[in-house]
Design an enzyme around this catalytic site. Structure first.
Site, short mmCIF file in Angstrom:
data_model
loop_
_atom_site.label_atom_id
_atom_site.label_comp_id
_atom_site.label_asym_id
_atom_site.label_seq_id
_atom_site.Cartn_x
_atom_site.Cartn_y
_atom_site.Cartn_z
N LYS A 11 0.84 -1.21 0.00
CA LYS A 11 0.00 0.00 0.00
C LYS A 11 0.87 1.24 0.00
CE LYS A 11 0.78 1.33 4.50
NZ LYS A 11 1.67 2.44 4.85
N ASP A 137 -2.21 -1.85 10.25
CA ASP A 137 -2.34 -1.79 8.78
C ASP A 137 -2.89 -3.07 8.17
OD1 ASP A 137 -1.38 0.77 8.43
OD2 ASP A 137 0.69 0.15 8.03
#
Ligand code: C5P
Length: 285
Positions: A11, A137
């Site tokens: 990401k 995350d």
């Protein structure tokens, strides 16, 4: 089914706003995650040893209980009393400790992969609860979405219905940055705080690249630069080379540029070839 192979993408954070420090020691965030094409590959295979074995082609990835994938497998095998063993093979392409959440993505891939391999019947909402226990995350990667708003510690995910495909160049210096150390160096300045998420989102929705580039923001940048002041050069180099914008991802040290197109990204990347071998062209996944 005795084994399965899954892709585990990285990401970027297009915006990372830090809203304050929480009583539990974490920081309250508002971030826009983008899933990108740079990915690891993970194979899960049953074994009869009753133990979890991890193999990885990258020498800096721990293959024991420190690895989040080990913790993910242990959580599920414990809660569901699974007695058989598991081989986890990780082919690493995502730089380690680089602000790209490679380890968190691997953990999410193992949670959803084991849900299938072991036929646990867990809903996505239940997997998200396991994810939050592993790291801030991890949850994002359980949502099948290119972009999402992350709040709380980063683990409360709202998928964004945005169709824009972005092209980036991603450069990762060969230096690991440890997230707790970066957060510890953060000096919070909460007066006149801009709402960077709401500034950036309309440009992202419209695919309006020039103002989008101007709206990239990461509140951790001063903390990253306090550890390595020289890394400001990476951003500058991108801008001098004609990138629309450049920003650190997560707690660094990866820097990504926003390019106009794929060919533009390829030409930007060429600027970094000699000194930074960890430079790649990536796009929204
Ligand atoms: O959640 P995760 O284990 O990935 O976080 C690693 C460390 O990063 C935390 O222990 C904390 O020091 C810092 N962190 C934080 N606020 C967040 C996310 C991470 O302070 N929202």
């Amino acid at each position: 089914m005795d084994s399965l192979t899954v892709r585990s993408p990285a990401k970027l954070n297009l915006v990372l706003d830090v809203l304050g420090k929480r009583p539990d020691g974490y920081h309250e965030l508002r971030t826009i995650f983008e899933r990108i094409s740079l990915s690891d590959q993970i194979t899960l295979a049953r074994n009869r040893s009753g133990k979890i074995h991890i193999r990885c082609n990258h020498p800096h990835v721990p293959c024991g209980p420190q690895n989040l994938v080990y913790q993910a497998a242990k959580l599920l095998s414990g809660d569901f009393s699974i007695s058989e063993g598991l081989n986890i093979n990780i082919i690493k392409n995502i730089p380690v400790a680089a602000g790209l959440a490679g380890g968190s993505s691997n953990a999410a891939a193992v949670l959803s992969g084991l849900n299938r391999l072991w036929q646990l019947g867990l809903s996505n909402a239940q997997l998200v609860k396991y994810a939050a226990r592993l790291g801030s995350d991890v949850a994002f990667f359980l949502y099948n979405t290119a972009y999402a708003l992350g709040t709380g510690r980063g683990e409360i995910i709202k998928p964004l219905n945005v169709k824009t495909k972005l092209w980036h160049v991603l450069v990762t210096p060969r230096v690991k940055m440890h997230t707790p150390e970066v957060f510890a160096r953060l000096k919070l300045n909460l007066t006149n705080k801009r709402d960077n998420v709401n500034i950036l989102l309309p440009f992202l929705r419209k695919g309006d690249l020039v103002p989008l580039a101007g709206a990239l923001a990461n509140d951790l940048e001063p903390a990253i630069l306090s550890l390595r002041p020289d890394f400001i050069k990476l951003k500058k180099k991108f801008i001098d080379a004609g990138a629309l914008g450049a920003c650190f991802s997560g707690s660094g040290p990866s820097v990504f540029a926003l390019a106009e197109s794929q060919p533009h990204a390829v030409s930007l990347r060429a600027q970094f070839d000699r000194r930074y071998t960890q430079a790649s062209v990536v796009s929204t996944l």
